[in-house]
Design an enzyme around this catalytic site. Structure first.
Site, PDB file in Angstrom:
ATOM      1  N   SER A  21     -19.944  63.366   8.250  1.00  0.00           N
ATOM      2  CA  SER A  21     -20.547  62.986   9.507  1.00  0.00           C
ATOM      3  C   SER A  21     -21.525  63.531  10.000  1.00  0.00           C
ATOM      4  O   SER A  21     -21.320  64.833   9.876  1.00  0.00           O
ATOM      5  CB  SER A  21     -19.446  62.594  10.666  1.00  0.00           C
ATOM      6  N   ASN A 126     -13.617  62.122  16.591  1.00  0.00           N
ATOM      7  CA  ASN A 126     -14.156  63.431  16.784  1.00  0.00           C
ATOM      8  C   ASN A 126     -13.586  63.947  18.185  1.00  0.00           C
ATOM      9  O   ASN A 126     -14.099  63.451  19.180  1.00  0.00           O
ATOM     10  CB  ASN A 126     -15.565  63.277  16.888  1.00  0.00           C
ATOM     11  N   CYS A 129     -15.922  66.402  21.695  1.00  0.00           N
ATOM     12  CA  CYS A 129     -17.166  65.917  22.699  1.00  0.00           C
ATOM     13  C   CYS A 129     -16.561  66.390  24.141  1.00  0.00           C
ATOM     14  O   CYS A 129     -15.500  66.542  24.362  1.00  0.00           O
ATOM     15  CB  CYS A 129     -17.213  64.571  22.663  1.00  0.00           C
ATOM     16  N   VAL A 190     -13.266  71.889   9.245  1.00  0.00           N
ATOM     17  CA  VAL A 190     -13.554  72.166  10.609  1.00  0.00           C
ATOM     18  C   VAL A 190     -14.848  71.473  10.992  1.00  0.00           C
ATOM     19  O   VAL A 190     -15.567  71.206  10.189  1.00  0.00           O
ATOM     20  CB  VAL A 190     -13.832  73.705  10.892  1.00  0.00           C
ATOM     21  N   SER A 265     -23.475  70.125   5.509  1.00  0.00           N
ATOM     22  CA  SER A 265     -25.106  70.772   5.475  1.00  0.00           C
ATOM     23  C   SER A 265     -25.675  70.602   4.173  1.00  0.00           C
ATOM     24  O   SER A 265     -26.948  70.614   4.148  1.00  0.00           O
ATOM     25  CB  SER A 265     -25.140  72.020   6.162  1.00  0.00           C
TER      26      SER A 265
END
Length: 300
Positions: A21, A126, A129, A190, A265
Protein backbone atom coordinates in the site's frame (compact mmCIF):
# COMPACT_ATOMS: atom_id res chain seq x y z
CA UNK A 1 7.70 -28.58 -10.76
CA UNK A 2 7.76 -25.82 -8.16
CA UNK A 3 4.60 -24.43 -6.56
CA UNK A 4 4.75 -20.78 -5.47
CA UNK A 5 1.09 -20.56 -4.42
CA UNK A 6 0.28 -19.49 -0.87
CA UNK A 7 -3.03 -19.33 0.98
CA UNK A 8 -3.93 -16.67 3.53
CA UNK A 9 -7.34 -16.71 5.22
CA UNK A 10 -8.65 -19.07 2.51
CA UNK A 11 -7.60 -16.67 -0.25
CA UNK A 12 -5.14 -18.16 -2.73
CA UNK A 13 -2.26 -16.07 -4.09
CA UNK A 14 -0.46 -17.35 -7.18
CA UNK A 15 2.84 -16.35 -5.55
CA UNK A 16 3.85 -14.68 -2.25
CA UNK A 17 4.70 -11.24 -3.70
CA UNK A 18 2.27 -8.36 -3.09
CA UNK A 19 2.70 -4.69 -4.04
CA UNK A 20 2.50 -2.72 -0.79
CA UNK A 21 0.00 0.00 0.00
CA UNK A 22 1.10 3.52 -0.80
CA UNK A 23 3.74 2.51 -3.31
CA UNK A 24 1.70 1.09 -6.17
CA UNK A 25 -1.38 3.33 -6.36
CA UNK A 26 -4.23 1.19 -7.65
CA UNK A 27 -1.98 -0.52 -10.19
CA UNK A 28 -3.08 1.48 -13.22
CA UNK A 29 0.15 3.41 -13.75
CA UNK A 30 2.35 0.33 -13.23
CA UNK A 31 0.12 -1.58 -15.61
CA UNK A 32 1.59 0.48 -18.43
CA UNK A 33 5.00 -1.08 -17.76
CA UNK A 34 4.42 -4.60 -16.47
CA UNK A 35 1.80 -7.37 -16.48
CA UNK A 36 -0.04 -6.82 -13.19
CA UNK A 37 -1.55 -10.30 -13.45
CA UNK A 38 1.82 -11.84 -12.57
CA UNK A 39 1.72 -10.38 -9.06
CA UNK A 40 0.45 -12.37 -6.13
CA UNK A 41 -1.62 -9.36 -5.11
CA UNK A 42 -1.95 -5.59 -4.94
CA UNK A 43 -2.63 -3.68 -1.75
CA UNK A 44 -4.41 -0.44 -2.59
CA UNK A 45 -3.35 3.05 -1.64
CA UNK A 46 -4.58 3.74 1.87
CA UNK A 47 -8.31 4.43 1.70
CA UNK A 48 -10.41 6.49 4.08
CA UNK A 49 -14.17 6.90 4.27
CA UNK A 50 -13.98 10.36 2.72
CA UNK A 51 -11.61 11.81 0.14
CA UNK A 52 -8.40 13.33 1.53
CA UNK A 53 -6.05 15.80 -0.12
CA UNK A 54 -3.06 14.78 2.00
CA UNK A 55 -0.44 16.86 3.75
CA UNK A 56 1.00 20.14 2.54
CA UNK A 57 4.70 20.81 2.12
CA UNK A 58 7.39 18.27 1.35
CA UNK A 59 6.00 14.75 1.27
CA UNK A 60 8.96 12.59 0.23
CA UNK A 61 12.56 12.95 1.42
CA UNK A 62 15.43 10.62 0.66
CA UNK A 63 17.71 9.59 3.49
CA UNK A 64 20.60 7.16 3.79
CA UNK A 65 19.27 3.73 2.93
CA UNK A 66 15.65 4.79 2.94
CA UNK A 67 12.79 7.17 2.29
CA UNK A 68 10.86 9.42 4.63
CA UNK A 69 7.26 10.12 3.66
CA UNK A 70 4.52 12.35 4.94
CA UNK A 71 1.81 11.85 2.31
CA UNK A 72 -1.09 12.19 4.73
CA UNK A 73 -3.34 9.49 3.25
CA UNK A 74 -4.20 11.36 0.06
CA UNK A 75 -6.86 9.19 -1.56
CA UNK A 76 -10.19 9.38 -3.44
CA UNK A 77 -12.27 8.04 -0.53
CA UNK A 78 -14.08 4.70 -0.50
CA UNK A 79 -16.81 5.82 -2.91
CA UNK A 80 -14.27 7.30 -5.33
CA UNK A 81 -12.24 4.08 -5.21
CA UNK A 82 -15.25 1.92 -5.95
CA UNK A 83 -16.42 4.18 -8.75
CA UNK A 84 -13.13 5.11 -10.42
CA UNK A 85 -10.44 2.53 -9.56
CA UNK A 86 -11.86 -0.86 -8.66
CA UNK A 87 -12.97 -1.88 -12.16
CA UNK A 88 -9.35 -1.78 -13.41
CA UNK A 89 -8.13 -3.96 -10.55
CA UNK A 90 -10.97 -6.45 -11.00
CA UNK A 91 -9.72 -7.28 -14.50
CA UNK A 92 -6.09 -7.92 -13.55
CA UNK A 93 -6.43 -11.47 -12.20
CA UNK A 94 -4.61 -10.80 -8.95
CA UNK A 95 -5.68 -10.67 -5.31
CA UNK A 96 -6.97 -7.25 -4.22
CA UNK A 97 -6.32 -6.07 -0.68
CA UNK A 98 -8.05 -2.80 0.24
CA UNK A 99 -5.97 -0.87 2.78
CA UNK A 100 -8.36 1.02 5.07
CA UNK A 101 -7.44 3.82 7.47
CA UNK A 102 -9.39 6.31 9.51
CA UNK A 103 -9.39 8.93 12.24
CA UNK A 104 -12.19 7.42 14.32
CA UNK A 105 -13.64 3.96 14.90
CA UNK A 106 -16.86 5.11 13.26
CA UNK A 107 -14.95 6.00 10.08
CA UNK A 108 -13.30 2.58 9.97
CA UNK A 109 -16.63 0.81 10.40
CA UNK A 110 -18.44 2.82 7.72
CA UNK A 111 -15.56 2.36 5.29
CA UNK A 112 -15.46 -1.40 5.81
CA UNK A 113 -19.25 -1.66 5.45
CA UNK A 114 -19.04 0.05 2.07
CA UNK A 115 -16.38 -2.45 0.92
CA UNK A 116 -18.30 -5.51 2.10
CA UNK A 117 -20.34 -5.81 -1.07
CA UNK A 118 -17.52 -5.14 -3.53
CA UNK A 119 -15.26 -7.62 -5.31
CA UNK A 120 -12.16 -6.93 -3.20
CA UNK A 121 -10.67 -10.10 -1.73
CA UNK A 122 -9.39 -8.86 1.62
CA UNK A 123 -9.21 -5.82 3.86
CA UNK A 124 -5.91 -4.65 5.31
CA UNK A 125 -6.78 -2.58 8.35
CA UNK A 126 -4.24 0.19 8.88
CA UNK A 127 -4.30 0.96 12.60
CA UNK A 128 -1.47 3.46 12.51
CA UNK A 129 -3.67 6.47 11.87
CA UNK A 130 -4.26 9.28 14.40
CA UNK A 131 -7.17 8.63 16.72
CA UNK A 132 -8.59 12.12 16.97
CA UNK A 133 -11.25 11.23 19.53
CA UNK A 134 -8.63 9.87 21.91
CA UNK A 135 -6.35 12.87 21.87
CA UNK A 136 -4.29 12.04 18.83
CA UNK A 137 -3.08 8.69 20.08
CA UNK A 138 -2.46 6.33 17.20
CA UNK A 139 -4.60 3.19 17.20
CA UNK A 140 -1.49 1.14 16.59
CA UNK A 141 0.53 2.09 19.68
CA UNK A 142 -1.32 0.53 22.62
CA UNK A 143 -2.42 -3.10 22.43
CA UNK A 144 -5.75 -2.60 24.20
CA UNK A 145 -6.71 0.22 21.82
CA UNK A 146 -5.82 -1.91 18.81
CA UNK A 147 -7.77 -4.87 20.17
CA UNK A 148 -10.81 -2.67 20.62
CA UNK A 149 -10.89 -1.36 17.07
CA UNK A 150 -10.13 -4.75 15.51
CA UNK A 151 -12.96 -6.30 17.52
CA UNK A 152 -15.44 -3.65 16.39
CA UNK A 153 -14.38 -3.84 12.74
CA UNK A 154 -14.48 -7.65 12.87
CA UNK A 155 -18.10 -7.35 13.94
CA UNK A 156 -19.11 -5.74 10.65
CA UNK A 157 -16.44 -7.01 8.23
CA UNK A 158 -17.55 -9.71 5.76
CA UNK A 159 -14.10 -10.03 4.12
CA UNK A 160 -10.93 -11.69 5.42
CA UNK A 161 -9.38 -9.14 7.78
CA UNK A 162 -5.64 -8.49 7.80
CA UNK A 163 -4.39 -6.03 10.44
CA UNK A 164 -1.33 -3.95 9.54
CA UNK A 165 0.84 -3.39 12.60
CA UNK A 166 2.99 -0.39 13.39
CA UNK A 167 6.61 -0.95 14.43
CA UNK A 168 6.04 1.92 16.83
CA UNK A 169 3.77 -0.26 18.98
CA UNK A 170 4.72 -0.43 22.65
CA UNK A 171 4.95 -4.22 22.39
CA UNK A 172 4.38 -5.52 18.87
CA UNK A 173 4.21 -9.18 19.91
CA UNK A 174 1.54 -8.49 22.51
CA UNK A 175 -0.32 -6.30 20.03
CA UNK A 176 -0.26 -9.11 17.46
CA UNK A 177 -1.72 -11.53 20.02
CA UNK A 178 -4.42 -9.00 20.94
CA UNK A 179 -5.38 -8.52 17.27
CA UNK A 180 -5.57 -12.29 16.79
CA UNK A 181 -7.82 -12.56 19.84
CA UNK A 182 -10.01 -9.77 18.47
CA UNK A 183 -10.68 -11.70 15.27
CA UNK A 184 -7.96 -10.81 12.77
CA UNK A 185 -7.51 -13.42 10.03
CA UNK A 186 -3.91 -12.37 9.45
CA UNK A 187 -1.33 -9.71 10.21
CA UNK A 188 0.94 -7.60 8.05
CA UNK A 189 4.05 -5.92 9.44
CA UNK A 190 5.70 -3.57 9.58
CA UNK A 191 4.39 -0.16 8.63
CA UNK A 192 6.85 2.74 8.57
CA UNK A 193 8.96 3.81 11.55
CA UNK A 194 8.34 7.22 13.08
CA UNK A 195 11.30 9.40 12.07
CA UNK A 196 12.30 12.95 11.13
CA UNK A 197 14.74 15.09 9.17
CA UNK A 198 15.97 18.68 9.71
CA UNK A 199 16.98 21.33 7.18
CA UNK A 200 20.03 22.79 8.89
CA UNK A 201 20.00 25.93 6.72
CA UNK A 202 16.41 26.93 7.44
CA UNK A 203 16.79 25.51 10.94
CA UNK A 204 13.40 23.87 10.56
CA UNK A 205 12.06 20.32 10.23
CA UNK A 206 11.83 19.12 6.63
CA UNK A 207 8.19 18.10 7.10
CA UNK A 208 5.32 20.34 8.15
CA UNK A 209 4.20 17.61 10.56
CA UNK A 210 7.79 17.35 11.89
CA UNK A 211 7.60 13.55 12.02
CA UNK A 212 7.33 11.27 8.99
CA UNK A 213 7.43 7.56 8.18
CA UNK A 214 10.74 5.83 7.42
CA UNK A 215 10.87 2.89 5.01
CA UNK A 216 13.39 1.23 2.72
CA UNK A 217 16.34 -1.13 3.14
CA UNK A 218 17.56 0.61 6.31
CA UNK A 219 14.62 -0.85 8.28
CA UNK A 220 14.87 -4.41 6.95
CA UNK A 221 16.82 -6.07 9.77
CA UNK A 222 14.44 -4.64 12.40
CA UNK A 223 11.35 -5.54 10.38
CA UNK A 224 12.69 -9.05 9.88
CA UNK A 225 13.20 -9.46 13.61
CA UNK A 226 9.64 -8.30 14.30
CA UNK A 227 8.17 -10.68 11.70
CA UNK A 228 10.16 -13.53 13.23
CA UNK A 229 8.98 -12.76 16.78
CA UNK A 230 5.33 -12.24 15.81
CA UNK A 231 5.22 -15.35 13.60
CA UNK A 232 6.34 -17.44 16.56
CA UNK A 233 3.69 -15.91 18.84
CA UNK A 234 0.46 -16.16 16.78
CA UNK A 235 -1.47 -18.85 14.92
CA UNK A 236 -2.63 -16.70 12.01
CA UNK A 237 -0.66 -15.94 8.81
CA UNK A 238 1.82 -13.06 8.81
CA UNK A 239 2.71 -10.96 5.77
CA UNK A 240 6.23 -9.53 5.99
CA UNK A 241 6.98 -5.93 5.01
CA UNK A 242 10.06 -3.77 5.40
CA UNK A 243 12.88 -2.85 3.06
CA UNK A 244 12.66 -5.87 0.76
CA UNK A 245 14.84 -5.08 -2.24
CA UNK A 246 15.46 -8.46 -3.88
CA UNK A 247 14.44 -12.13 -3.78
CA UNK A 248 16.99 -12.91 -1.07
CA UNK A 249 15.34 -10.39 1.24
CA UNK A 250 11.93 -11.90 0.45
CA UNK A 251 13.14 -15.42 1.21
CA UNK A 252 14.60 -14.23 4.51
CA UNK A 253 11.14 -12.98 5.54
CA UNK A 254 9.56 -16.29 4.49
CA UNK A 255 12.16 -18.27 6.43
CA UNK A 256 11.39 -16.01 9.41
CA UNK A 257 7.75 -17.13 9.20
CA UNK A 258 6.00 -14.89 6.66
CA UNK A 259 3.38 -16.46 4.38
CA UNK A 260 3.85 -13.66 1.85
CA UNK A 261 5.75 -10.39 1.50
CA UNK A 262 4.83 -6.88 0.45
CA UNK A 263 7.19 -4.79 -1.64
CA UNK A 264 7.06 -1.05 -0.90
CA UNK A 265 9.82 1.51 -1.37
CA UNK A 266 11.60 -0.70 -3.89
CA UNK A 267 8.84 0.06 -6.41
CA UNK A 268 10.07 3.67 -6.54
CA UNK A 269 13.59 2.56 -7.50
CA UNK A 270 12.73 -0.28 -9.85
CA UNK A 271 9.15 -0.48 -11.19
CA UNK A 272 9.80 -4.12 -12.13
CA UNK A 273 11.04 -5.13 -8.69
CA UNK A 274 8.02 -7.29 -7.87
CA UNK A 275 8.48 -9.34 -11.04
CA UNK A 276 12.23 -9.58 -10.44
CA UNK A 277 11.57 -10.91 -6.95
CA UNK A 278 9.03 -13.46 -8.20
CA UNK A 279 11.53 -14.68 -10.82
CA UNK A 280 14.28 -14.81 -8.20
CA UNK A 281 12.19 -16.84 -5.77
CA UNK A 282 11.31 -19.34 -8.52
CA UNK A 283 14.97 -19.60 -9.56
CA UNK A 284 16.10 -20.09 -5.96
CA UNK A 285 13.52 -22.82 -5.41
CA UNK A 286 14.60 -24.65 -8.56
CA UNK A 287 18.29 -24.41 -7.69
CA UNK A 288 17.71 -25.56 -4.11
CA UNK A 289 15.28 -28.34 -4.98
CA UNK A 290 12.43 -26.69 -3.07
CA UNK A 291 9.01 -27.69 -4.34
CA UNK A 292 6.74 -25.39 -2.31
CA UNK A 293 6.96 -22.22 -0.24
CA UNK A 294 5.78 -24.22 2.78
CA UNK A 295 9.05 -26.14 2.80
CA UNK A 296 11.00 -23.04 3.81
CA UNK A 297 8.37 -21.02 5.69
CA UNK A 298 9.36 -20.47 9.30
CA UNK A 299 12.41 -22.72 9.18
CA UNK A 300 14.31 -20.32 11.44
Amino acid sequence: MIDTRVEIAQVEFKNPVIAASGTFGFGKEYGEYLPISKLGGICTKGLTLNKREGNKGIRIYETTGGILNSIGLQNPGIDGFIKEELSFMENEDTVILANVGGSTIEEYIKAVEKLNDTSIDMIELNISCPNVKEGGMAFGIKSEVAEGIVSKVRGVCKKPLIVKLSPNAEDIVHMAQCCERAGADGLSLVNTFSAMAIDIYSKKPVFNNILAGLSGPCIKPIALRMVYEVSKAVNIPVIGIGGIMDYKDAIEFIMAGAYAVQIGSGNFINPHICLDIIDGIERFMEEEGIKSIEEIRGVI
